[in-house]
Design a protein around this motif. Structure first.
Motif, PDB file in Angstrom:
ATOM      1  N   UNK A  65     -14.935 -10.522  30.802  1.00  0.00           N
ATOM      2  CA  UNK A  65     -14.804 -11.974  30.759  1.00  0.00           C
ATOM      3  C   UNK A  65     -13.700 -12.368  29.786  1.00  0.00           C
ATOM      4  N   UNK A  66     -13.612 -11.686  28.655  1.00  0.00           N
ATOM      5  CA  UNK A  66     -12.545 -11.931  27.682  1.00  0.00           C
ATOM      6  C   UNK A  66     -11.186 -11.674  28.336  1.00  0.00           C
ATOM      7  N   UNK A  67     -11.069 -10.579  29.029  1.00  0.00           N
ATOM      8  CA  UNK A  67      -9.802 -10.229  29.693  1.00  0.00           C
ATOM      9  C   UNK A  67      -9.467 -11.255  30.773  1.00  0.00           C
ATOM     10  N   UNK A  68     -10.462 -11.671  31.550  1.00  0.00           N
ATOM     11  CA  UNK A  68     -10.239 -12.615  32.651  1.00  0.00           C
ATOM     12  C   UNK A  68      -9.877 -14.016  32.177  1.00  0.00           C
ATOM     13  N   UNK A  69     -10.472 -14.464  31.072  1.00  0.00           N
ATOM     14  CA  UNK A  69     -10.320 -15.857  30.658  1.00  0.00           C
ATOM     15  C   UNK A  69      -9.449 -16.033  29.419  1.00  0.00           C
ATOM     16  N   UNK A  70      -9.591 -15.165  28.440  1.00  0.00           N
ATOM     17  CA  UNK A  70      -8.895 -15.354  27.163  1.00  0.00           C
ATOM     18  C   UNK A  70      -7.531 -14.670  27.193  1.00  0.00           C
ATOM     19  N   UNK A  71      -7.516 -13.371  27.195  1.00  0.00           N
ATOM     20  CA  UNK A  71      -6.261 -12.623  27.285  1.00  0.00           C
ATOM     21  C   UNK A  71      -6.545 -11.137  27.447  1.00  0.00           C
ATOM     22  N   UNK A  72      -5.503 -10.405  27.793  1.00  0.00           N
ATOM     23  CA  UNK A  72      -5.639  -8.957  27.894  1.00  0.00           C
ATOM     24  C   UNK A  72      -5.944  -8.371  26.525  1.00  0.00           C
ATOM     25  N   UNK A  73      -6.543  -7.216  26.546  1.00  0.00           N
ATOM     26  CA  UNK A  73      -6.810  -6.495  25.310  1.00  0.00           C
ATOM     27  C   UNK A  73      -5.746  -5.420  25.182  1.00  0.00           C
ATOM     28  N   UNK A  74      -4.891  -5.567  24.164  1.00  0.00           N
ATOM     29  CA  UNK A  74      -3.821  -4.597  23.938  1.00  0.00           C
ATOM     30  C   UNK A  74      -4.392  -3.294  23.410  1.00  0.00           C
ATOM     31  N   UNK A  75      -3.633  -2.255  23.577  1.00  0.00           N
ATOM     32  CA  UNK A  75      -4.049  -0.962  23.045  1.00  0.00           C
ATOM     33  C   UNK A  75      -4.131  -0.991  21.522  1.00  0.00           C
ATOM     34  N   UNK A  76      -3.375  -1.912  20.888  1.00  0.00           N
ATOM     35  CA  UNK A  76      -3.422  -2.022  19.428  1.00  0.00           C
ATOM     36  C   UNK A  76      -4.686  -2.728  18.948  1.00  0.00           C
ATOM     37  N   UNK A  77      -5.345  -3.481  19.862  1.00  0.00           N
ATOM     38  CA  UNK A  77      -6.606  -4.120  19.499  1.00  0.00           C
ATOM     39  C   UNK A  77      -7.657  -3.043  19.287  1.00  0.00           C
ATOM     40  N   UNK A  78      -8.425  -3.190  18.245  1.00  0.00           N
ATOM     41  CA  UNK A  78      -9.416  -2.176  17.898  1.00  0.00           C
ATOM     42  C   UNK A  78     -10.605  -2.179  18.850  1.00  0.00           C
ATOM     43  N   UNK A  79     -10.757  -3.283  19.579  1.00  0.00           N
ATOM     44  CA  UNK A  79     -11.813  -3.424  20.595  1.00  0.00           C
ATOM     45  C   UNK A  79     -13.213  -3.190  20.042  1.00  0.00           C
ATOM     46  N   UNK A  80     -13.436  -3.622  18.822  1.00  0.00           N
ATOM     47  CA  UNK A  80     -14.770  -3.546  18.227  1.00  0.00           C
ATOM     48  C   UNK A  80     -15.451  -4.896  18.420  1.00  0.00           C
ATOM     49  N   UNK A  81     -16.202  -4.994  19.481  1.00  0.00           N
ATOM     50  CA  UNK A  81     -16.891  -6.233  19.804  1.00  0.00           C
ATOM     51  C   UNK A  81     -18.206  -6.249  19.034  1.00  0.00           C
ATOM     52  N   UNK A  82     -18.463  -7.377  18.394  1.00  0.00           N
ATOM     53  CA  UNK A  82     -19.674  -7.471  17.585  1.00  0.00           C
ATOM     54  C   UNK A  82     -20.734  -8.265  18.344  1.00  0.00           C
ATOM     55  N   UNK A  83     -21.907  -7.666  18.511  1.00  0.00           N
ATOM     56  CA  UNK A  83     -23.027  -8.387  19.105  1.00  0.00           C
ATOM     57  C   UNK A  83     -23.710  -9.198  18.002  1.00  0.00           C
ATOM     58  N   UNK A  84     -23.960 -10.483  18.281  1.00  0.00           N
ATOM     59  CA  UNK A  84     -24.647 -11.332  17.315  1.00  0.00           C
ATOM     60  C   UNK A  84     -25.920 -11.891  17.952  1.00  0.00           C
ATOM     61  N   UNK A  85     -26.809 -12.368  17.127  1.00  0.00           N
ATOM     62  CA  UNK A  85     -28.082 -12.888  17.619  1.00  0.00           C
ATOM     63  C   UNK A  85     -27.881 -14.216  18.368  1.00  0.00           C
ATOM     64  N   UNK A  86     -28.852 -14.544  19.167  1.00  0.00           N
ATOM     65  CA  UNK A  86     -28.830 -15.825  19.891  1.00  0.00           C
ATOM     66  C   UNK A  86     -28.779 -16.977  18.889  1.00  0.00           C
ATOM     67  N   UNK A  87     -29.563 -16.889  17.841  1.00  0.00           N
ATOM     68  CA  UNK A  87     -29.588 -17.949  16.836  1.00  0.00           C
ATOM     69  C   UNK A  87     -28.225 -18.126  16.162  1.00  0.00           C
ATOM     70  N   UNK A  88     -27.570 -17.018  15.840  1.00  0.00           N
ATOM     71  CA  UNK A  88     -26.252 -17.079  15.203  1.00  0.00           C
ATOM     72  C   UNK A  88     -25.218 -17.659  16.175  1.00  0.00           C
TER      73      UNK A  88
END
Length: 92
Positions: A28-51
């Motif tokens: 979804x990030x790639x489709x809507x926001x932008x491509x993920x470059x190889x230099x991007x660390x691609x560490x996606x953080x999961x957060x709680x629903x409340x947060x």
């Protein structure tokens, strides 16, 4: 739905995406926001629903916006489809 935060430390633009899986959020990030470059660390953080809800509602300026956005968040977060809740202001 789980909530994934793409921060500007690891990605070109900030986004908060709700999705059933990290892979769906990443796509979804790639489709809507932008491509993920190889230099991007691609560490996606999961957060709680409340947060995620707290972050989403923090953009409300009036009580009316807060009430409407709270209802909107609750409805959208029940979906099985990936959903972009917050996007980097530089892309607006």
């Amino acid at each position: 739905m789980k909530f994934y935060e793409f921060d500007t430390v690891n990605f070109a633009y900030y986004a908060l995406i709700g999705a059933e899986s990290e892979e769906a959020a990443k796509q979804n990030y790639i489709d809507i926001v932008c491509d993920i470059d190889s230099k991007d660390k691609a560490e996606i953080r999961e957060i709680s629903r409340d947060k995620a809800k707290e972050k989403f509602l923090s953009y409300c300026r009036t009580q009316t916006e807060l009430i409407q956005s709270n209802t909107y968040f609750n409805t959208a977060s029940k979906s099985n489809e990936p959903y972009l809740f917050i996007i980097d202001k530089n892309l607006l």
